[in-house]
Design a protein around this motif. Sequence first.
Motif, PDB file in Angstrom:
ATOM      1  N   ALA A  72       6.077  -4.690   6.979  1.00  0.00           N
ATOM      2  CA  ALA A  72       7.246  -3.806   6.927  1.00  0.00           C
ATOM      3  C   ALA A  72       6.892  -2.530   6.177  1.00  0.00           C
ATOM      4  O   ALA A  72       6.203  -2.557   5.161  1.00  0.00           O
ATOM      5  N   GLU A  73       7.381  -1.416   6.696  1.00  0.00           N
ATOM      6  CA  GLU A  73       7.064  -0.121   6.103  1.00  0.00           C
ATOM      7  C   GLU A  73       8.352   0.612   5.761  1.00  0.00           C
ATOM      8  O   GLU A  73       9.294   0.618   6.545  1.00  0.00           O
ATOM      9  N   SER A  74       8.385   1.207   4.577  1.00  0.00           N
ATOM     10  CA  SER A  74       9.545   1.997   4.179  1.00  0.00           C
ATOM     11  C   SER A  74       9.083   3.395   3.789  1.00  0.00           C
ATOM     12  O   SER A  74       8.032   3.563   3.177  1.00  0.00           O
ATOM     13  N   LYS A  75       9.880   4.382   4.162  1.00  0.00           N
ATOM     14  CA  LYS A  75       9.550   5.773   3.857  1.00  0.00           C
ATOM     15  C   LYS A  75      10.027   6.107   2.453  1.00  0.00           C
ATOM     16  O   LYS A  75      11.046   5.617   1.993  1.00  0.00           O
ATOM     17  N   LEU A  76       9.262   6.946   1.783  1.00  0.00           N
ATOM     18  CA  LEU A  76       9.564   7.357   0.416  1.00  0.00           C
ATOM     19  C   LEU A  76       9.602   8.871   0.324  1.00  0.00           C
ATOM     20  O   LEU A  76       8.979   9.569   1.127  1.00  0.00           O
ATOM     21  N   THR A  77      10.272   9.360  -0.704  1.00  0.00           N
ATOM     22  CA  THR A  77      10.211  10.784  -0.999  1.00  0.00           C
ATOM     23  C   THR A  77       8.949  11.047  -1.822  1.00  0.00           C
ATOM     24  O   THR A  77       8.316  10.118  -2.334  1.00  0.00           O
ATOM     25  N   LYS A  78       8.601  12.300  -1.960  1.00  0.00           N
ATOM     26  CA  LYS A  78       7.419  12.660  -2.746  1.00  0.00           C
ATOM     27  C   LYS A  78       7.581  12.236  -4.202  1.00  0.00           C
ATOM     28  O   LYS A  78       6.645  11.739  -4.823  1.00  0.00           O
ATOM     29  N   GLN A  79       8.784  12.387  -4.746  1.00  0.00           N
ATOM     30  CA  GLN A  79       9.040  12.003  -6.132  1.00  0.00           C
ATOM     31  C   GLN A  79       8.893  10.489  -6.321  1.00  0.00           C
ATOM     32  O   GLN A  79       8.290  10.037  -7.295  1.00  0.00           O
ATOM     33  N   GLN A  80       9.416   9.692  -5.397  1.00  0.00           N
ATOM     34  CA  GLN A  80       9.283   8.242  -5.492  1.00  0.00           C
ATOM     35  C   GLN A  80       7.814   7.826  -5.411  1.00  0.00           C
ATOM     36  O   GLN A  80       7.368   6.950  -6.146  1.00  0.00           O
ATOM     37  N   ALA A  81       7.058   8.468  -4.521  1.00  0.00           N
ATOM     38  CA  ALA A  81       5.640   8.137  -4.378  1.00  0.00           C
ATOM     39  C   ALA A  81       4.863   8.494  -5.641  1.00  0.00           C
ATOM     40  O   ALA A  81       3.995   7.736  -6.076  1.00  0.00           O
ATOM     41  N   THR A  82       5.191   9.619  -6.260  1.00  0.00           N
ATOM     42  CA  THR A  82       4.526  10.024  -7.497  1.00  0.00           C
ATOM     43  C   THR A  82       4.821   9.035  -8.615  1.00  0.00           C
ATOM     44  O   THR A  82       3.924   8.660  -9.374  1.00  0.00           O
ATOM     45  N   GLU A  83       6.071   8.589  -8.720  1.00  0.00           N
ATOM     46  CA  GLU A  83       6.437   7.613  -9.745  1.00  0.00           C
ATOM     47  C   GLU A  83       5.715   6.287  -9.541  1.00  0.00           C
ATOM     48  O   GLU A  83       5.212   5.683 -10.494  1.00  0.00           O
ATOM     49  N   MET A  85       0.843  -1.192   0.000  1.00  0.00           N
ATOM     50  CA  MET A  85       0.000   0.000   0.000  1.00  0.00           C
ATOM     51  C   MET A  85       0.875   1.238   0.000  1.00  0.00           C
ATOM     52  O   MET A  85       1.739   1.397   0.855  1.00  0.00           O
ATOM     53  N   LEU A  86       0.632   2.097  -0.973  1.00  0.00           N
ATOM     54  CA  LEU A  86       1.300   3.385  -1.052  1.00  0.00           C
ATOM     55  C   LEU A  86       0.402   4.394  -0.350  1.00  0.00           C
ATOM     56  O   LEU A  86      -0.757   4.575  -0.742  1.00  0.00           O
ATOM     57  N   ARG A  87       0.914   4.986   0.738  1.00  0.00           N
ATOM     58  CA  ARG A  87       0.097   5.887   1.548  1.00  0.00           C
ATOM     59  C   ARG A  87       0.757   7.251   1.707  1.00  0.00           C
ATOM     60  O   ARG A  87       1.972   7.374   1.660  1.00  0.00           O
ATOM     61  N   LYS A  88      -0.104   8.244   1.916  1.00  0.00           N
ATOM     62  CA  LYS A  88       0.345   9.602   2.221  1.00  0.00           C
ATOM     63  C   LYS A  88      -0.229   9.965   3.580  1.00  0.00           C
ATOM     64  O   LYS A  88      -1.437   9.861   3.805  1.00  0.00           O
ATOM     65  N   LEU A  89       0.628  10.386   4.497  1.00  0.00           N
ATOM     66  CA  LEU A  89       0.217  10.771   5.840  1.00  0.00           C
ATOM     67  C   LEU A  89       0.388  12.282   5.979  1.00  0.00           C
ATOM     68  O   LEU A  89       1.500  12.801   5.859  1.00  0.00           O
ATOM     69  N   LEU A 138       0.814  20.678   8.323  1.00  0.00           N
ATOM     70  CA  LEU A 138       2.133  20.894   8.912  1.00  0.00           C
ATOM     71  C   LEU A 138       3.203  20.047   8.242  1.00  0.00           C
ATOM     72  O   LEU A 138       4.321  20.514   8.038  1.00  0.00           O
ATOM     73  N   SER A 139       2.878  18.800   7.932  1.00  0.00           N
ATOM     74  CA  SER A 139       3.862  17.929   7.283  1.00  0.00           C
ATOM     75  C   SER A 139       3.140  16.878   6.444  1.00  0.00           C
ATOM     76  O   SER A 139       1.985  16.540   6.690  1.00  0.00           O
ATOM     77  N   THR A 140       3.866  16.382   5.450  1.00  0.00           N
ATOM     78  CA  THR A 140       3.363  15.329   4.572  1.00  0.00           C
ATOM     79  C   THR A 140       4.451  14.283   4.430  1.00  0.00           C
ATOM     80  O   THR A 140       5.602  14.617   4.143  1.00  0.00           O
ATOM     81  N   LYS A 141       4.096  13.015   4.652  1.00  0.00           N
ATOM     82  CA  LYS A 141       5.040  11.910   4.534  1.00  0.00           C
ATOM     83  C   LYS A 141       4.422  10.834   3.648  1.00  0.00           C
ATOM     84  O   LYS A 141       3.209  10.633   3.664  1.00  0.00           O
ATOM     85  N   HIS A 142       5.271  10.142   2.895  1.00  0.00           N
ATOM     86  CA  HIS A 142       4.831   9.057   2.034  1.00  0.00           C
ATOM     87  C   HIS A 142       5.489   7.766   2.500  1.00  0.00           C
ATOM     88  O   HIS A 142       6.649   7.779   2.919  1.00  0.00           O
ATOM     89  N   SER A 143       4.744   6.653   2.432  1.00  0.00           N
ATOM     90  CA  SER A 143       5.303   5.370   2.842  1.00  0.00           C
ATOM     91  C   SER A 143       4.733   4.251   1.980  1.00  0.00           C
ATOM     92  O   SER A 143       3.688   4.390   1.354  1.00  0.00           O
ATOM     93  N   LEU A 144       5.460   3.139   1.979  1.00  0.00           N
ATOM     94  CA  LEU A 144       5.075   1.939   1.248  1.00  0.00           C
ATOM     95  C   LEU A 144       5.077   0.808   2.255  1.00  0.00           C
ATOM     96  O   LEU A 144       6.104   0.529   2.889  1.00  0.00           O
ATOM     97  N   GLN A 145       3.913   0.140   2.451  1.00  0.00           N
ATOM     98  CA  GLN A 145       3.796  -0.902   3.469  1.00  0.00           C
ATOM     99  C   GLN A 145       3.416  -2.227   2.839  1.00  0.00           C
ATOM    100  O   GLN A 145       2.475  -2.318   2.058  1.00  0.00           O
ATOM    101  N   CYS A 146       4.171  -3.283   3.189  1.00  0.00           N
ATOM    102  CA  CYS A 146       3.909  -4.634   2.719  1.00  0.00           C
ATOM    103  C   CYS A 146       2.708  -5.191   3.471  1.00  0.00           C
ATOM    104  O   CYS A 146       2.645  -5.120   4.701  1.00  0.00           O
ATOM    105  N   THR A 147       1.737  -5.744   2.747  1.00  0.00           N
ATOM    106  CA  THR A 147       0.562  -6.308   3.405  1.00  0.00           C
ATOM    107  C   THR A 147       0.830  -7.717   3.923  1.00  0.00           C
ATOM    108  O   THR A 147       0.031  -8.256   4.679  1.00  0.00           O
ATOM    109  N   TRP A 148       1.954  -8.306   3.528  1.00  0.00           N
ATOM    110  CA  TRP A 148       2.282  -9.664   3.975  1.00  0.00           C
ATOM    111  C   TRP A 148       2.934  -9.642   5.356  1.00  0.00           C
ATOM    112  O   TRP A 148       2.492 -10.310   6.271  1.00  0.00           O
ATOM    113  N   CYS A 149       4.013  -8.862   5.498  1.00  0.00           N
ATOM    114  CA  CYS A 149       4.755  -8.861   6.761  1.00  0.00           C
ATOM    115  C   CYS A 149       4.569  -7.574   7.561  1.00  0.00           C
ATOM    116  O   CYS A 149       4.937  -7.515   8.727  1.00  0.00           O
TER     117      CYS A 149
END
Length: 100
Positions: A61-72, A30-34, A48-59
Amino acid sequence: MVIFGWRQYAHRLAVLTLVCRSCGNPAAHMLRKLVTKFTLFFVPLIPLSTKHSLQCTWCGAESKLTKQQATELAGRAQTENVHSGQPADPSWHGQPPRNY
């Protein structure tokens, strides 16, 4: 008495099938914007702030992304849905809206 604070809003941007960096399984991610917003009397006013993350639905695990990576990744998910014949909106289940 003035009541102020902040609140976080999570938006699901896309769901992609990727190989997880943590568990190694090909699973949905799941690609999410917080977005954190300043609130006054429980009314959200200023972001105040915007963060993007990618979370595996299997395990989970969550990894943080930049805005450009999330857009791509969001663009990639949209083109995958167009080529596979799936609707771009994951909440749409193949039924047209009703006209009341």
